[in-house]
Write an enzyme that holds these catalytic residues in place. Structure first.
Site, PDB file in Angstrom:
ATOM      1  N   GLN A  68       8.692   2.751  -1.557  1.00  0.00           N
ATOM      2  CA  GLN A  68       9.704   1.701  -1.394  1.00  0.00           C
ATOM      3  C   GLN A  68      10.731   2.122  -0.345  1.00  0.00           C
ATOM      4  O   GLN A  68      11.347   3.192  -0.468  1.00  0.00           O
ATOM      5  CB  GLN A  68      10.378   1.417  -2.754  1.00  0.00           C
ATOM      6  CG  GLN A  68      11.343   0.243  -2.725  1.00  0.00           C
ATOM      7  CD  GLN A  68      10.652  -1.094  -2.407  1.00  0.00           C
ATOM      8  OE1 GLN A  68       9.594  -1.399  -2.943  1.00  0.00           O
ATOM      9  NE2 GLN A  68      11.241  -1.874  -1.513  1.00  0.00           N
ATOM     10  N   LYS A 113       7.064  -5.791  -8.422  1.00  0.00           N
ATOM     11  CA  LYS A 113       5.704  -5.442  -7.990  1.00  0.00           C
ATOM     12  C   LYS A 113       4.882  -4.978  -9.194  1.00  0.00           C
ATOM     13  O   LYS A 113       3.719  -5.358  -9.352  1.00  0.00           O
ATOM     14  CB  LYS A 113       5.763  -4.367  -6.897  1.00  0.00           C
ATOM     15  CG  LYS A 113       6.265  -4.928  -5.575  1.00  0.00           C
ATOM     16  CD  LYS A 113       6.658  -3.867  -4.561  1.00  0.00           C
ATOM     17  CE  LYS A 113       7.304  -4.544  -3.338  1.00  0.00           C
ATOM     18  NZ  LYS A 113       7.851  -3.615  -2.358  1.00  0.00           N
ATOM     19  N   ASP A 122       0.703  -0.811   2.063  1.00  0.00           N
ATOM     20  CA  ASP A 122       1.868  -1.433   2.699  1.00  0.00           C
ATOM     21  C   ASP A 122       1.638  -1.596   4.201  1.00  0.00           C
ATOM     22  O   ASP A 122       2.384  -2.301   4.874  1.00  0.00           O
ATOM     23  CB  ASP A 122       3.104  -0.551   2.477  1.00  0.00           C
ATOM     24  CG  ASP A 122       4.194  -1.288   1.722  1.00  0.00           C
ATOM     25  OD1 ASP A 122       4.050  -2.512   1.517  1.00  0.00           O
ATOM     26  OD2 ASP A 122       5.187  -0.637   1.358  1.00  0.00           O
TER      27      ASP A 122
END
Ligand code: NDP
Length: 294
Positions: free
Chosen positions: A98, A54, A121
């Site tokens: 994450q 990422k 996200d």
């Protein structure tokens, strides 16, 4: 029939190019670029790899990244403090925690702390709630599900009025992709491990999204001729002909399905590259809103 291949790698590259152009314009006209903060707790090698990928993708389009790494035994309160600091940081437009977090940390409590306008996200309970309600739009949709829809749109596959079947109901993929299909007026069936007669249900699908994590589970004779198949699954399969001894395959038996389907995503090179492209998209959209760029 031999299916048209939906080339996620090429579509994602086009999207990254579009984002780079926007980021360059932001830099030139507003003197700022989007910023993405990553939060990695613990040292799971797969999570560390995803975060590294990422950051690299951000750098390639000119998005700034801010890496935050915490030990696996960190207290939940410390993770929350970090997120609150990132919420206040004007250079940070997106915060990515994450997943999975270590077992002693309450995932929902942590995700709820991410400011809604930085939830790139799309996992904040309010964003997910809006996604699940009629005529409500979340600020951000989760990246992998959004990538599935983008693949359909950019391949000219109409969603409205189609029978869509989603295999899997996880919070990360199955459920949100189902909600996105519903927003787009598909007629929807969601399947899971207790679904009876899975092949029969899948056979009704004009659009099939497979997200179960089971190696090549969906066979050619489960598929309606001409259907569109989006295969989210990433599974490793033994392959002695490969140096590393395995290869990656999806949840769909690609060889069989490609003979029946109208269009299909490969694994790898289908949905995978779209997930990161959508993260870059959401982060850039967040900055656009913040600076009022059309
Ligand atoms: P989860 O394990 O969280 O969810 C799997 C879902 O599939 C569950 O809803 C489960 O049902 C259902 N399921 C499992 N086995 C069966 C079965 N035999 N028949 C019917 N349904 C079944 O997985 P994720 O959603 O996180 O991931 C799914 C796949 O997608 C994985 O291969 C993962 O690696 C991949 N993935 C790919 C991404 C990408 O960027 N391409 C991103 C994220 C995931 P139940 O709810 O009843 O347990």
């Amino acid at each position: 029939m031999t299916a048209r291949i939906i080339d996620g790698k090429a579509i994602a590259a086009t999207i990254r190019g579009e984002i780079k152009t926007e980021v360059d314009k932001m830099q030139n006209e507003y003197g700022t670029v989007p910023g993405l903060a990553t939060v990695l707790v613990g040292a799971r090698p797969d999570s560390a790899t995803y975060v590294r990928m990422k950051k690299k993708a951000c750098a390639e389009v000119g998005i700034k990244s801010f890496a935050n790494e915490l030990p696996a035994d960190v207290q939940q309160a410390d993770v929350i403090d970090l997120i609150r600091g990132l919420n206040e940081n004007p250079e940070v437009d997106g915060i990515l925690v994450q997943l999975p977090l270590p077992g002693h940390i309450d995932e929902e409590a942590v995700l709820s702390e991410v400011e809604l306008s930085k939830d790139v996200d799309g996992f904040h309970p309010i964003n997910i709630g809006r996604l699940s309600m009629k005529r409500r739009d979340p600020l951000f949709s989760p990246c992998t599900p959004k990538g599935c829809i983008e693949l359909l749109d950019r391949s000219g596959i109409e969603i409205e009025g189609k029978r869509a079947v989603v295999l899997g109901r996880s919070n990360i993929v199955g459920l949100p992709v189902a909600m996105l299909l519903l927003h787009r007026n598909a007629t929807l069936t969601i399947c899971h491990s207790r679904t009876k007669d899975l092949p029969g249900v899948v056979r009704e699908a004009d659009i099939l999204i497979a997200a179960v994590g089971r190696t090549e589970m969906v066979k050619g004779d489960w598929i309606k001729p001409g259907a569109t198949i989006i295969d989210v699954g990433i599974n490793s399969k033994d392959d002695p002909t490969r140096k590393r001894g395995y290869r990656l395959v999806g949840d769909v038996d690609y060889g069989e399905a490609a003979e029946v389907a109208g269009a299909i995503t490969p694994v790898p090179g289908g949905v995978g590259p779209m997930t990161i492209a959508m993260l870059l998209r959401n982060t850039t959209d967040s900055k656009r809103r913040r600076i009022g760029m059309e």
